[in-house]
Design a protein around this motif. Structure first.
Motif, mmCIF file in Angstrom:
data_model
loop_
_atom_site.group_PDB
_atom_site.id
_atom_site.type_symbol
_atom_site.label_atom_id
_atom_site.label_comp_id
_atom_site.label_asym_id
_atom_site.label_seq_id
_atom_site.Cartn_x
_atom_site.Cartn_y
_atom_site.Cartn_z
ATOM 1 N N ALA A 1 0.818 -1.210 0.000
ATOM 2 C CA ALA A 1 0.000 0.000 0.000
ATOM 3 C C ALA A 1 0.852 1.260 0.000
ATOM 4 O O ALA A 1 0.566 2.227 -0.724
ATOM 5 C CB ALA A 1 -0.930 -0.009 1.214
ATOM 6 N N PHE A 2 1.912 1.279 0.803
ATOM 7 C CA PHE A 2 2.759 2.469 0.881
ATOM 8 C C PHE A 2 3.543 2.689 -0.410
ATOM 9 O O PHE A 2 3.985 3.797 -0.697
ATOM 10 C CB PHE A 2 3.710 2.365 2.064
ATOM 11 N N HIS A 3 3.725 1.627 -1.177
ATOM 12 C CA HIS A 3 4.405 1.749 -2.469
ATOM 13 C C HIS A 3 3.529 2.451 -3.504
ATOM 14 O O HIS A 3 4.028 3.150 -4.388
ATOM 15 C CB HIS A 3 4.787 0.353 -2.975
ATOM 16 N N ILE B 1 -6.773 2.356 -2.792
ATOM 17 C CA ILE B 1 -5.974 1.137 -2.708
ATOM 18 C C ILE B 1 -6.914 -0.019 -2.392
ATOM 19 O O ILE B 1 -7.656 0.036 -1.405
ATOM 20 C CB ILE B 1 -4.897 1.227 -1.615
ATOM 21 N N ALA B 2 -6.875 -1.051 -3.213
ATOM 22 C CA ALA B 2 -7.708 -2.228 -2.986
ATOM 23 C C ALA B 2 -6.830 -3.387 -2.530
ATOM 24 O O ALA B 2 -5.644 -3.459 -2.857
ATOM 25 C CB ALA B 2 -8.470 -2.605 -4.253
ATOM 26 N N PHE B 3 -7.434 -4.300 -1.761
ATOM 27 C CA PHE B 3 -6.721 -5.466 -1.260
ATOM 28 C C PHE B 3 -7.485 -6.740 -1.630
ATOM 29 O O PHE B 3 -8.713 -6.786 -1.532
ATOM 30 C CB PHE B 3 -6.572 -5.400 0.268
ATOM 31 N N LEU B 4 -6.717 -7.747 -2.049
ATOM 32 C CA LEU B 4 -7.223 -9.100 -2.240
ATOM 33 C C LEU B 4 -6.285 -10.049 -1.515
ATOM 34 O O LEU B 4 -5.088 -9.787 -1.418
ATOM 35 C CB LEU B 4 -7.243 -9.478 -3.723
ATOM 36 N N ASP B 5 -6.804 -11.166 -1.018
ATOM 37 C CA ASP B 5 -5.941 -12.217 -0.492
ATOM 38 C C ASP B 5 -5.498 -13.129 -1.621
ATOM 39 O O ASP B 5 -6.124 -13.170 -2.686
ATOM 40 C CB ASP B 5 -6.665 -13.020 0.594
ATOM 41 N N ASP B 6 -4.418 -13.888 -1.373
ATOM 42 C CA ASP B 6 -3.851 -14.709 -2.434
ATOM 43 C C ASP B 6 -4.579 -16.029 -2.640
ATOM 44 O O ASP B 6 -4.137 -16.864 -3.440
ATOM 45 C CB ASP B 6 -2.366 -14.970 -2.182
ATOM 46 N N PRO C 1 -17.754 11.383 -0.549
ATOM 47 C CA PRO C 1 -16.426 11.562 0.065
ATOM 48 C C PRO C 1 -16.375 11.157 1.530
ATOM 49 O O PRO C 1 -15.281 11.013 2.087
ATOM 50 C CB PRO C 1 -16.162 13.066 -0.101
ATOM 51 N N ALA C 2 -17.522 10.958 2.166
ATOM 52 C CA ALA C 2 -17.540 10.551 3.573
ATOM 53 C C ALA C 2 -17.258 9.058 3.735
ATOM 54 O O ALA C 2 -17.029 8.595 4.855
ATOM 55 C CB ALA C 2 -18.886 10.885 4.212
ATOM 56 N N VAL C 3 -17.271 8.315 2.640
ATOM 57 C CA VAL C 3 -16.976 6.883 2.702
ATOM 58 C C VAL C 3 -15.466 6.704 2.689
ATOM 59 O O VAL C 3 -14.796 7.082 1.724
ATOM 60 C CB VAL C 3 -17.621 6.134 1.518
ATOM 61 N N VAL C 4 -14.915 6.132 3.765
ATOM 62 C CA VAL C 4 -13.465 5.955 3.857
ATOM 63 C C VAL C 4 -13.001 4.641 3.246
ATOM 64 O O VAL C 4 -11.816 4.465 2.957
ATOM 65 C CB VAL C 4 -12.976 6.040 5.316
ATOM 66 N N ASP D 1 -5.398 8.563 1.451
ATOM 67 C CA ASP D 1 -5.002 9.591 2.415
ATOM 68 C C ASP D 1 -5.375 9.200 3.840
ATOM 69 O O ASP D 1 -4.587 9.387 4.776
ATOM 70 C CB ASP D 1 -5.601 10.949 2.047
ATOM 71 N N THR D 2 -6.560 8.621 4.023
ATOM 72 C CA THR D 2 -6.976 8.209 5.369
ATOM 73 C C THR D 2 -6.175 7.003 5.836
ATOM 74 O O THR D 2 -5.764 6.917 7.001
ATOM 75 C CB THR D 2 -8.476 7.876 5.389
ATOM 76 N N PHE D 3 -5.934 6.070 4.937
ATOM 77 C CA PHE D 3 -5.137 4.883 5.265
ATOM 78 C C PHE D 3 -3.740 5.291 5.730
ATOM 79 O O PHE D 3 -3.230 4.795 6.743
ATOM 80 C CB PHE D 3 -5.060 3.972 4.045
ATOM 81 N N LEU D 4 -3.109 6.202 5.011
ATOM 82 C CA LEU D 4 -1.769 6.650 5.395
ATOM 83 C C LEU D 4 -1.796 7.429 6.699
ATOM 84 O O LEU D 4 -0.877 7.333 7.524
ATOM 85 C CB LEU D 4 -1.162 7.515 4.285
ATOM 86 N N ALA D 5 -2.854 8.212 6.890
ATOM 87 C CA ALA D 5 -2.936 9.050 8.093
ATOM 88 C C ALA D 5 -2.981 8.221 9.372
ATOM 89 O O ALA D 5 -2.475 8.656 10.417
ATOM 90 C CB ALA D 5 -4.162 9.963 8.012
ATOM 91 N N VAL D 6 -3.577 7.029 9.319
ATOM 92 C CA VAL D 6 -3.631 6.177 10.512
ATOM 93 C C VAL D 6 -2.458 5.214 10.578
ATOM 94 O O VAL D 6 -2.353 4.423 11.515
ATOM 95 C CB VAL D 6 -4.959 5.388 10.595
ATOM 96 N N GLY D 7 -1.568 5.267 9.588
ATOM 97 C CA GLY D 7 -0.393 4.396 9.601
ATOM 98 C C GLY D 7 -0.619 3.017 9.033
ATOM 99 O O GLY D 7 0.221 2.125 9.213
ATOM 100 N N GLY D 8 -1.756 2.817 8.348
ATOM 101 C CA GLY D 8 -2.037 1.521 7.740
ATOM 102 C C GLY D 8 -2.419 0.462 8.757
ATOM 103 O O GLY D 8 -2.843 0.762 9.890
ATOM 104 N N PHE D 9 -2.270 -0.793 8.365
ATOM 105 C CA PHE D 9 -2.566 -1.901 9.273
ATOM 106 C C PHE D 9 -1.582 -1.880 10.441
ATOM 107 O O PHE D 9 -0.419 -1.520 10.284
ATOM 108 C CB PHE D 9 -2.453 -3.238 8.536
#
Length: 318
Positions: A81-83, A89-94, A114-117, A170-178
């Motif tokens: 995600a940080f890359h 950013i979307a996530f899928l499992d393998d 825009p209120a949907v994070v 922006d919100t994901f980065l602001a909280v530091g991700g997982f």
């Protein structure tokens, strides 16, 4: 009026084991086949140099990275995600396969409001064998599937699962991700996705959406179709949710879990009534599955509570 430009999305796929190679290839193929084309597909390998080299060699057209953090899926996802540089950013499992409209449907709530994070999609268990007769629909989360009681149309929800998730960058980065160190590693099974959802909502004052039409299939191998696995998974969930509450705002973060537990007696009664009316003995088994799942989760919660108190006492006496 010119149409609103569609937000760019990257897809991050964490992986860790050569045993999942064929599944990973299927996941990447489904990501490439989306009607809403991703700007980038990023595969992140969790401290496995052999798998990293094979992935770089054999999966052309994707970005392949190594986990920059300690071993575990949270750091793996953060590395990818940080890359990325896209606004979403979307996530899928393998071990998942996304339907062609998965990303297109998943992005719609974020493009509209825009209120949907973030948003998550519907997850259908893809059983290697037959679905166990005792498996209650209310406990399909134990094998990574959407369960009975979830919304059947697009609707707000407290949290979604990282196997099928899209977030605002922006919100994901602001909280530091997982939260690294708080996820799935070995026998530890902590709800890192739920914990992330709660932090993102709290920071932005926004909300999450569940999109049941954004469908993925999640592989369920035979080893995860046993009653023993079911009990272990429920036990781990009980421990994980108590551990999560300790990191956040205590029991206030478990409101959805309390609502879920209050719905389970109805599931037991419904299945018992069906069994007594001759609709099949499997209904009685499902009623027993609900009771067993609740008991296992309860034991896990008690064990984690006691362990947490011991940690606090030990720290206070040093």
């Amino acid at each position: 009026m010119e149409p609103t430009p569609r937000p760019a999305v990257s897809i991050v796929i964490p992986t860790h084991s050569e045993q999942r190679w064929n599944a990973l290839v299927r996941t990447v193929a489904s990501a490439r086949s989306q009607t809403y084309a991703p700007a980038e597909i990023v595969v992140v390998v969790d401290h496995n140099p052999v798998l990293f080299r094979r992935t770089r060699r054999d999966l052309g057209g994707v970005t392949v990275l190594e986990n920059l953090y300690t071993r575990g899926v949270s750091g793996n996802r953060n590395t990818g995600a940080f890359h990325t540089s896209t606004s979403l950013i979307a996530f899928l499992d393998d071990d998942t396969v996304a339907c062609p409209q998965w990303l297109e449907n998943l992005v719609k709530p974020l493009a509209a409001d825009p209120a949907v994070v973030g948003a998550g999609g519907g997850i259908d268990p893809d059983w290697e064998g037959a679905k166990p007769a005792w498996m209650p629909e209310e406990f399909l989360w134990a094998v990574g599937g959407s369960y009975a009681g979830m919304p059947t149309t697009t609707a707000p929800i407290r949290n979604v699962w990282s196997a099928s998730m899209v977030v605002r960058r922006d919100t994901f980065l602001a909280v530091g991700g997982f939260r690294t160190g708080f996820g799935k590693l070995g026998n530890q099974n902590r709800p890192e996705d739920t914990e992330l959802c709660l932090r993102m909502s709290a920071l932005a004052g926004g909300h999450w959406m569940y999109v049941p039409d954004a469908v993925i299939r999640h592989e369920v191998p035979a080893s995860r179709s046993t009653f023993g696995f079911f009990l272990r998974r429920c036990y781990a969930e009980g421990r994980g949710k108590v551990a999560m509450a300790g990191l956040l705002d205590g029991s206030e973060s478990l409101g959805s879990e309390r609502d879920y537990l209050r719905s389970l007696p109805r599931a037991v009664l419904r299945n018992l009534v069906a069994a007594t009316r001759g609709r099949g003995a499997h209904h009685a088994l499902k009623a027993g599955g609900v009771l067993a799942g609740v008991a296992a989760a309860g034991v896990g919660g008690v064990v984690e509570t006691v362990a947490g108190r011991r940690t606090v006492v030990a720290g206070a006496t040093r």
